[in-house]
Design a protein around this motif. Structure first.
Motif, PDB file in Angstrom:
ATOM      1  N   PRO A  86       0.793  -1.228   0.000  1.00 27.28           N
ATOM      2  CA  PRO A  86       0.000   0.000   0.000  1.00 27.28           C
ATOM      3  C   PRO A  86       0.827   1.280   0.000  1.00 27.28           C
ATOM      4  CG  PRO A  86       0.225  -0.754   2.249  1.00 27.28           C
ATOM      5  CD  PRO A  86       1.034  -1.718   1.385  1.00 27.28           C
ATOM      6  N   VAL A  87       2.154   1.150  -0.053  1.00 27.46           N
ATOM      7  CA  VAL A  87       3.031   2.314   0.067  1.00 27.46           C
ATOM      8  C   VAL A  87       2.838   3.248  -1.132  1.00 27.46           C
ATOM      9  CG1 VAL A  87       5.446   3.052   0.177  1.00 27.46           C
ATOM     10  CG2 VAL A  87       4.708   0.996   1.401  1.00 27.46           C
ATOM     11  N   ILE A 132      -8.582  -1.791  -3.879  1.00 31.37           N
ATOM     12  CA  ILE A 132      -8.053  -0.455  -3.607  1.00 31.37           C
ATOM     13  C   ILE A 132      -8.787   0.182  -2.446  1.00 31.37           C
ATOM     14  CG2 ILE A 132      -7.799   1.868  -4.556  1.00 31.37           C
ATOM     15  CD1 ILE A 132      -7.330   0.517  -7.293  1.00 31.37           C
ATOM     16  N   ASP A 133     -10.109   0.074  -2.454  1.00 25.71           N
ATOM     17  CA  ASP A 133     -10.951   0.524  -1.344  1.00 25.71           C
ATOM     18  C   ASP A 133     -12.255  -0.254  -1.431  1.00 25.71           C
ATOM     19  OD1 ASP A 133     -12.571   1.816  -3.321  1.00 25.71           O
ATOM     20  OD2 ASP A 133     -11.319   3.606  -3.191  1.00 25.71           O
ATOM     21  N   ALA A 155      -2.101 -15.492  -1.936  1.00 27.84           N
ATOM     22  CA  ALA A 155      -2.246 -15.055  -0.546  1.00 27.84           C
ATOM     23  C   ALA A 155      -3.089 -13.789  -0.531  1.00 27.84           C
ATOM     24  CB  ALA A 155      -0.876 -14.779   0.080  1.00 27.84           C
ATOM     25  N   LEU A 156      -4.034 -13.725   0.397  1.00 29.76           N
ATOM     26  CA  LEU A 156      -4.912 -12.558   0.498  1.00 29.76           C
ATOM     27  C   LEU A 156      -4.790 -11.914   1.864  1.00 29.76           C
ATOM     28  CD1 LEU A 156      -7.137 -10.732  -0.634  1.00 29.76           C
ATOM     29  CD2 LEU A 156      -8.819 -12.341   0.296  1.00 29.76           C
ATOM     30  N   HIS A 157      -4.431 -10.632   1.856  1.00 24.49           N
ATOM     31  CA  HIS A 157      -4.464  -9.810   3.065  1.00 24.49           C
ATOM     32  C   HIS A 157      -5.872  -9.234   3.154  1.00 24.49           C
ATOM     33  CE1 HIS A 157      -2.367  -6.533   5.698  1.00 24.49           C
ATOM     34  NE2 HIS A 157      -3.608  -6.735   6.068  1.00 24.49           N
ATOM     35  N   GLY A 158      -6.536  -9.473   4.265  1.00 21.62           N
ATOM     36  CA  GLY A 158      -7.926  -9.079   4.407  1.00 21.62           C
ATOM     37  C   GLY A 158      -8.152  -7.605   4.682  1.00 21.62           C
ATOM     38  N   ARG A 159      -7.425  -6.749   4.016  1.00 21.60           N
ATOM     39  CA  ARG A 159      -7.638  -5.302   4.088  1.00 21.60           C
ATOM     40  C   ARG A 159      -7.568  -4.727   2.680  1.00 21.60           C
ATOM     41  NH1 ARG A 159      -4.608  -6.070   8.903  1.00 21.60           N
ATOM     42  NH2 ARG A 159      -5.506  -5.047  10.747  1.00 21.60           N
ATOM     43  N   THR A 160      -8.158  -3.560   2.486  1.00 18.95           N
ATOM     44  CA  THR A 160      -8.007  -2.827   1.241  1.00 18.95           C
ATOM     45  C   THR A 160      -6.762  -1.962   1.323  1.00 18.95           C
ATOM     46  OG1 THR A 160      -9.492  -1.149   2.129  1.00 18.95           O
ATOM     47  CG2 THR A 160     -10.464  -2.809   0.666  1.00 18.95           C
TER      48      THR A 160
END
Length: 356
Positions: A86-87, A132-133, A155-160
Motif C-alpha cells: 500500500p506504500v 483499492i478501497d 495469498a490474500l491480506h484481508g484489508r483494502t
C-alpha cells in the motif's frame, strides 16, 4: 516488511520453525538492469536452502526477465509477486495493491512470470489485498486470473489498500476467495499468535497463513506456529519466553546482522528491532534508548546484561498489534487509473530501486 526480512532475519526465523521465508520486496527492473541497491538485497544465508524472492513489477517484460535471472543465476526456488503493497511510492506507479484493478495487465504479468519460471520448475505465487478501497474490490477477479495463469497459490491480506494496516483484517474475504478458486489460498492479516493462525484456517478454509508484522521482535512465533499446526498446542501450552530468553534472541539477531552486513551496519540495522523485542517488558526508557543507539556487539552485550533475565513475558502484550498501524488514507494512483478496469494500465515507468 522492507528493511526487516533480510538474510539475517530469515535465518533467525528458520532456526525457530518450519516455513517459507520470503526476502524483502525487490523490483524486477532493478534485477534486469543490475541496480546496485537491488542486487545488494538479493543476498541469501549459506543455510538458506530454499530461496524465496518477493518480486514487484508493473511491466510483463521486466517481470519475465527478472524471473528468468532469479531462477537461472540465483538458484531461487520460489517467486512471490507482490500485488498488495500500500506504500504510496509503489501505488503511484500503478504497482502493489493498485495493479489488480487492471485485470488484463495483471494477467499479462502473471502469465509472463509463470512462463519464465516454468522451465526451471519454480512455482510462482502472488499476494494481494481485497482491493483499492471498498468501492474498488479486486480480490475475486485476481484469484481467478491467478488460477488461469498457473500460479501455485494466492495469498490474500484481508484489508483494502486505503486501510493500509489500520482496523481489523476481514477474514471472511479469505473464505470467499477459498470458495471462488481451485488453487490454494493463504490467509494474511492480524495473525499475532499461533492460535490466530489456527482459527483463521478453521474459519476460512485457507491452506495456510502468511505472517508479516506478527513476527516483528518475535521470531519464535514460527516455532509456535509449527507446533500449533502439528496439533501440539492443544496438548500442552507453549512456554512464553522470559526476558533472558528474549535477550538471547536479540543477541543472536545482532550477531547474524553483523555477520552479513559488517558490525557497523549490522548494529544500525539492529536498532529498529529493539522496541519490538522489548514491547511490554518493564525495561526503563533510558536503557531502551541506549540500546537503540548501539554501535558494536560489545555494546549490545553490555546493555543486554543489564536486563533482568527472570522477568516473565508480559502476557498483556499477547494478541496486540505490532509494527505499523496508522489510519485509513487516500490511495495515490496514476492519473486516470480507475477509469478502466480491463485495460493494461497507463504509461508509467517501472521502478528501478527496491525497498518497498
Amino acid at each position: 516488511m522492507a528493511g526487516v526480512t533480510n538474510a539475517a532475519y530469515r535465518r533467525l526465523c528458520r532456526e525457530q520453525g518450519a516455513g517459507l521465508y520470503v526476502c524483502e520486496m525487490i523490483t524486477s527492473r532493478g534485477i534486469v538492469e543490475r541496480d546496485a541497491v537491488t542486487m545488494s538485497m538479493l543476498v541469501f544465508d549459506e543455510l538458506e536452502d530454499v530461496r524465496s524472492v518477493q518480486l514487484y513489477g508493473t511491466d510483463p517484460r521486466y517481470v519475465a526477465k527478472a524471473a528468468e535471472i532469479l531462477c537461472a543465476e540465483h538458484g531461487v526456488a520460489h517467486i512471490d509477486l507482490n500485488f498488495g503493497c500500500p506504500v504510496p511510492k509503489v501505488t503511484r506507479k500503478g504497482g502493489g495493491g493498485a495493479l489488480p484493478w487492471k485485470r488484463n495487465l495483471l494477467g499479462q504479468i502473471l502469465d509472463a512470470a509463470v512462463g519464465a519460471a516454468a522451465p526451471y520448475g519454480v512455482p510462482v505465487t502472488m499476494k494481494t489485498r481485497k482491493g483499492i478501497d471498498a468501492d474498488h474490490l479486486t480480490y475475486l477477479d485476481a484469484g481467478r486470473i491467478a488460477e488461469e495463469s498457473g500460479c501455485a497459490a494466492i495469498a490474500l491480506h484481508g484489508r483494502t489498500v486505503d486501510q493500509a494496516y489500520s482496523g481489523d483484517a476481514d477474514w471472511s474475504a479469505i473464505g470467499e476467495l477459498v470458495a471462488h478458486v481451485g488453487i490454494p489460498v493463504l490467509g494474511n492479516g492480524d495473525i499475532w499468535e499461533a492460535s490466530d493462525a489456527v482459527r483463521m484456517v478453521r474459519e476460512t478454509g485457507a491452506a495456510g497463513v502468511v505472517v508479516g508484522r506478527g513476527c516483528l521482535g518475535r521470531p519464535w512465533l514460527f516455532r509456535d506456529l509449527a507446533a500449533a499446526f502439528a496439533g501440539e498446542e492443544s496438548r500442552e501450552p507453549l512456554a512464553l519466553p522470559s526476558l533472558g530468553e528474549v535477550s538471547a534472541m536479540m543477541r543472536r539477531h545482532a550477531e547474524l546482522l553483523c555477520r552479513h552486513m559488517g558490525e557497523e551496519r549490522g548494529c544500525k540495522e539492529f536498532r529498529k528491532h529493539v522496541s519490538w523485542y522489548l514491547k511490554g517488558f518493564s525495561v526503563g526508557g533510558e536503557l531502551r534508548r541506549t540500546l537503540a543507539l548501539v554501535t558494536s556487539l560489545a555494546g549490545i552485550d553490555e546493555l543486554l546484561a543489564g536486563l533482568d533475565p527472570d522477568e516473565p513475558f508480559p502476557v498483556q502484550a499477547l494478541g496486540t498489534p505490532r509494527g505499523r498501524q496508522g489510519s485509513p488514507r487516500r490511495v495515490v494512483l496514476p492519473q486516470g487509473w480507475l477509469d478502466d478496469t480491463d485495460g493494461t494500465g497507463c504509461v508509467v515507468d517501472e521502478d528501478l530501486h527496491s525497498g518497498g
